[in-house]
Structure formats: structure tokens, C-alpha cells
Motif scaffolding. Structure first.
Motif, mmCIF file in Angstrom:
data_model
loop_
_atom_site.group_PDB
_atom_site.id
_atom_site.type_symbol
_atom_site.label_atom_id
_atom_site.label_comp_id
_atom_site.label_asym_id
_atom_site.label_seq_id
_atom_site.Cartn_x
_atom_site.Cartn_y
_atom_site.Cartn_z
ATOM 1 N N GLU A 22 0.831 -1.220 0.000
ATOM 2 C CA GLU A 22 0.000 0.000 0.000
ATOM 3 C C GLU A 22 0.857 1.259 0.000
ATOM 4 O OE1 GLU A 22 -3.302 0.634 2.341
ATOM 5 O OE2 GLU A 22 -4.415 -0.963 1.335
ATOM 6 N N PHE A 80 1.787 3.258 -3.046
ATOM 7 C CA PHE A 80 0.805 4.117 -3.705
ATOM 8 C C PHE A 80 0.640 5.466 -3.025
ATOM 9 C CE2 PHE A 80 -0.144 -0.167 -4.966
ATOM 10 C CZ PHE A 80 -0.319 -0.035 -6.327
ATOM 11 N N LEU A 114 -5.409 2.377 -0.034
ATOM 12 C CA LEU A 114 -6.279 1.871 -1.096
ATOM 13 C C LEU A 114 -7.366 1.000 -0.498
ATOM 14 C CD1 LEU A 114 -3.547 0.853 -3.651
ATOM 15 C CD2 LEU A 114 -4.967 2.880 -3.666
ATOM 16 N N LEU A 160 -3.255 -4.706 -6.264
ATOM 17 C CA LEU A 160 -3.865 -3.445 -5.812
ATOM 18 C C LEU A 160 -4.096 -2.494 -6.984
ATOM 19 C CD1 LEU A 160 -1.880 -2.720 -2.513
ATOM 20 C CD2 LEU A 160 -4.275 -3.418 -2.720
ATOM 21 N N LEU A 161 -3.149 -2.478 -7.918
ATOM 22 C CA LEU A 161 -3.293 -1.627 -9.100
ATOM 23 C C LEU A 161 -4.592 -1.898 -9.826
ATOM 24 C CD1 LEU A 161 -0.036 -1.456 -11.278
ATOM 25 C CD2 LEU A 161 -1.288 0.426 -10.233
ATOM 26 N N HIS A 172 -7.483 -0.313 -8.177
ATOM 27 C CA HIS A 172 -7.238 1.052 -7.706
ATOM 28 C C HIS A 172 -8.491 1.908 -7.895
ATOM 29 C CE1 HIS A 172 -5.404 4.955 -7.148
ATOM 30 N NE2 HIS A 172 -4.240 4.394 -6.866
ATOM 31 N N LEU A 203 -8.683 4.191 -11.018
ATOM 32 C CA LEU A 203 -8.343 3.670 -12.346
ATOM 33 C C LEU A 203 -9.416 3.976 -13.399
ATOM 34 C CD1 LEU A 203 -6.382 2.102 -14.096
ATOM 35 C CD2 LEU A 203 -7.384 -0.020 -13.240
ATOM 36 N N LEU A 260 -1.729 7.232 -10.378
ATOM 37 C CA LEU A 260 -2.134 6.088 -9.551
ATOM 38 C C LEU A 260 -1.273 5.971 -8.301
ATOM 39 C CD1 LEU A 260 -2.747 3.318 -12.233
ATOM 40 C CD2 LEU A 260 -4.460 4.476 -10.846
#
Lengths: 291, 291
Positions: free
Chosen positions: A282, A285, A289, B256-257, B260, B263, B284
Motif C-alpha cells: 500500500e 501508492f 487503497l 492493488l493496481l 485502484h 483507475l 495512480l
């Protein structure tokens, strides 16, 4: 030359300036290039992929010829994730493309993925923006049919055309490799060979994409392929454009992850028990999230 | 029951409470579980992978028996990215593991990857932490030998053992799939079959990892395999721990991406030409990254 001067020279027809600009677009200096270019309508992008020997380059050559008859400016980006510029496969491709080498309305470029997964994802969108700025309204992206690159191509290209040959081998391999999942159009090339109709039937069981027969070396079936491409372009929608953008952003973000400046420090903290792996992920980022 | 009560019951020997805890660790509620558990020394993790039919489950069964003779508590996590719990392969695996089903020092668990790439990456580290908290000092992670899952397993496991059979087929396929790249130890199982020595020689050309012969069904070669595993554990280093942590963080961050919260909004902005894909990818991360 400054980037602005390069753009001017490239617009004036200098192939050398065009090459320099595309090299910059593949490099970390791409931000400067994109800023100098400014907003530009994206080109139409046709992806062509498939196993080695299927006839991708022959097909691309014939397609380019057909679009040139309609006076469209066409760029070909040949992506080879495994080989550098001098690779044998690309040399072969270039020979097949020889008919177009002296045509100023055609640009042929090999994009080296530079040995890492993020290379292609990072290089292609910027290259497309440069090509659009140089009035190439149509770009053909050709890849060798191996793994990850197809998925990334599919994110950019619309349609993605998968080229196979008659016989069970190609179709089975393509299905296994997940190649058919990214296909918008499937082409059975060398369709004068035995078993072409059976291959078409087998493929219908694997994919709902349109399946066309082609004899690229003789130009047979090219009109139908052009019409299928045009139909695909006509049916484009905001949803499909958003899906492509999403895939491109993800693909780039994944390459940014691997070079994230905090990654090594976080890995040490996790390895030494000072941080847990979920929290560490996390932290990459910057903001919390969703779970 | 609260999570604290589940932990107490699981420590007291309740297999049902253990199962509930592991299910929670695979779910978005894993954060609560990990907080309740608190810091714990990670277990040793042995990865076992290879193509279907190579004898992975038989080998795991024999290994578990050998570690039980040393009175170690062992957990087996069987990861199958394609099948849900009831899948045929896992059922077969479970039958082979029947010898250990009534042994309270052995836990056998199927981890469903839930059909998406991030599932395994997200589920396994939390499951390992739960198992460590329940005094399972050794965890065997078994996967079917297909694609991405091996790479993610390799990030967690140390050593990763790749199990193959005599004959050219397995070795060539393993090399092609990149399976040998993640191997710390290669095992040629069913080594009483023709061609085992030739397969070992062929493999030496493909990998620098130690290559062992095994007849798992008869227990022959297990002592040598146990010693190779122990030698690998002895040679662990802060650098290797950091590399594993890095891979785990990346694997989680990639999942996680894909979820997101920004996104979809960014994809729309790119699709509508309001943002460029490079800037969107950076956004991001909340903070500017290296080019």
C-alpha cells in the motif's frame, strides 16, 4: 537540434529527424517529446500477431500496399521483445517490406522492448503520439506471437488480428497461449493449403471473433480483411476506448512499480520484520487503497 | 466467535476454527486477522511445482511424512489457480494425502485463487502468517505447473522445487514455460524409468540448480531431497530475504493496481483525451515517480 526543430524537420519529410524523435519517444526523455507535440488525435492502430512463420509480415506488407492505394499514410511498428534491432527475424521482416522502403508515405520502425516487460508498454503509446503528430493516421503494430507482448499489444491495438495457418498445430497453440482471447479478427493465412476449412471450423469452437481466410502472398482475401478492420473501427465505442485506456494505464503502471524508488527500502523493512507485506504494498501508492 | 476467540480455539486444536481463520485470511478481512495475530516469525516455505502427473502430490505426501518423523508441524497449501475447491485435481491430491488426514500435526488446505491473478498473491502471505501463529513451522506450497502462479510461488517459497519426469517432454516444456528459471532444486521423479540419467544430463544444460533423482512412490531419494532443502535453508541470506520480500510486495501491488479506486476515472480521462496515459499511470501512485 532541439526537439521543436526535430518535429519541424520530421514534418518536412526528414526520415532522420523522424527516427530521432521516435528514439526519444522510447527513452526517458519521452516527456519532453510529448510536451513539445501537445494534444493530438490518436492514430488508428491495427495489431498483427501470431506464431513465427504464419505470414504476419507478408500480410502487413499487403495491407500497407492496400492502404497506400487509398492514399493513407501508414506506419509499421515491428515489436520484437526478444531481439535487438539487428535480430534475424526483423531483418527478414524488413526484406519483405522492401516494396515500401522508398515510399515517403510509409514508415517502418523496429521497436526494441529493451529486455524488460515495461519497455514495450512504455515505448508504444509515445511512439503512437509522435506518429500521429507526423500525420500517420494508421499504424500497424506487428509482434512475434509470444506471451506478454500480445496482451500489451491488444491493449493498444484495435483491432488485434491473430494470423494462423491451416492445421491443428497453430490453432491449438494459439488457444493454449491465450492468443485467441485477445483476437478481434482471426485470419487463417495460406488458405490454399489442405485443411484450411477444418481449421476455420475448429477455430469457431474457440472464439467468437470473425474468422477470415487469406492467401496473403497472392493478395487473396485482403479486401475482406480490410472490410473487417473497417467494420471494427466503425463499431468502436466510448466503452471500448476506456477499456483500452485502462489496459494501457495498467501496463505502464506495472512498469513504474518495478522501478518505484521506495521498493528496495520497503523490501528490506519486510525482510527484517519491521513492516508487513500488505502495508508495504500500500505504501507504494502513497495513499491508502481499498482492501 | 470473534477473531481472537477463533485464534484461541485454533491454538487449542480446533480444525474448524483454523479453517475459518484461513478463510478470513484469504478474504478482504485479512487485515483484522493479521492485526489480531500480531508479529510472528515467518514459517519456512517449500514450494513444489511441476506439470500435471509429475508426482507432486506423492512427493509432498512423502516429504510431510519425513518431517513428521522429526516431529515438525507441517501445513500443505495446495494452490490451484484454475479450479475451485471441488476440482478434480485437488480431489486426487487429497486422496493421495489421506495418510496424513487424521494427524493433528498436519494441516492440508486448498487455496482457491478465485480466478484472478491477484488472488494468490494476496491470499498466500496472510495464510502463511496464520499458519506460523498456529505453530506450523513448515509450509509446503503446492501448485499446478502453469504460468504465472509459479512465479508468484517462487516469490514466497524458499526453496522452489520443480518436479519433472524422465523423457524429453517434461524438461523441454519446463524450460519453455520458464519453470526452470524459478527452480532452486530440480527433481526427476519416477527415476526408475528409462531415460532418467539422460534427462538429468539435459537439465544440467538448462539450469545451475541441483538436480536430484527421486522415486517418490517408494520413498527413494527423499533423504537426499530433505538434505538439499536443509542446505538451501542454511544458505539463506538477508539479500535473498529482501529479494523475496520485493517480489511479494510487487505481486501484491500489482493486484492493488487492478482495483485502484482512481483507475476507471483516469481511463475515461485518457480515452476522452483529457489526460495522457503516462501522467495517468503516475497519478495512480499519488506521488511523482522516476521517469
Amino acid at each position: 537540434m532541439t526537439i521543436e526543430e526535430l518535429i519541424e524537420a520530421a514534418r518536412g519529410g526528414s526520415t532522420r529527424a523522424t527516427g530521432r524523435l521516435l528514439s526519444l519517444a522510447e527513452s526517458p526523455r519521452r516527456t519532453e517529446v510529448l510536451e513539445a507535440i501537445g494534444p493530438v488525435d490518436p492514430p488508428r492502430v491495427i495489431g498483427v500477431t501470431g506464431p513465427p512463420g504464419a505470414g504476419k509480415s507478408t500480410t502487413v506488407g499487403v495491407l500497407v500496399g492496400a492502404y497506400r492505394q487509398r492514399e493513407e499514410r501508414v506506419a509499421v511498428l515491428a515489436v520484437d521483445p526478444s531481439s535487438p534491432y539487428s535480430g534475424g527475424a526483423l531483418l527478414g521482416d524488413r526484406i519483405r517490406m522492401a516494396a515500401h522502403i522508398n515510399d515517403p508515405g510509409v514508415l517502418i520502425r523496429s521497436v526494441a522492448a529493451r529486455g524488460h516487460l515495461g519497455g514495450l508498454a512504455a515505448a508504444v503509446p509515445a511512439s503512437l503520439q509522435v506518429l500521429a503528430a507526423l500525420s500517420y493516421g494508421l499504424v500497424v503494430l506487428e509482434t512475434v506471437g509470444v506471451g506478454q507482448s500480445e496482451i500489451e499489444i491488444a491493449a493498444v491495438a484495435d483491432p488485434t488480428i491473430v494470423i494462423l495457418n491451416p492445421g491443428a498445430g497453430d490453432a491449438v497453440q494459439a488457444a493454449k497461449a491465450g492468443l485467441l482471447e485477445v483476437a478481434d479478427i482471426v485470419v487463417v493465412n495460406k488458405a490454399d493449403r489442405d485443411g484450411a476449412d477444418q481449421t476455420v471450423r475448429d477455430l469457431h469452437a474457440e472464439t467468437s471473433a470473425p474468422i477470415l481466410k487469406l492467401i496473403a502472398a497472392q493478395g487473396e482475401g485482403i479486401d475482406e480483411l480490410m472490410e473487417a478492420i473497417a467494420a471494427h473501427h466503425r463499431s468502436d465505442s466510448p466503452q471500448r476506448r476506456a477499456a483500452r485506456a485502462r489496459s494501457q494505464i495498467l501496463s505502464l503502471a506495472q512498469s513504474l512499480l518495478r522501478t518505484h524508488p521506495e521498493l528496495d527500502r520497503l523490501a528490506d523493512a519486510v525482510a527484517e520484520g519491521r513492516d508487513d507485506v500488505y502495508a508495504a504494498a500500500e505504501r507504494l501508492f502513497g495513499v491508502p487503497l481499498n482492501p
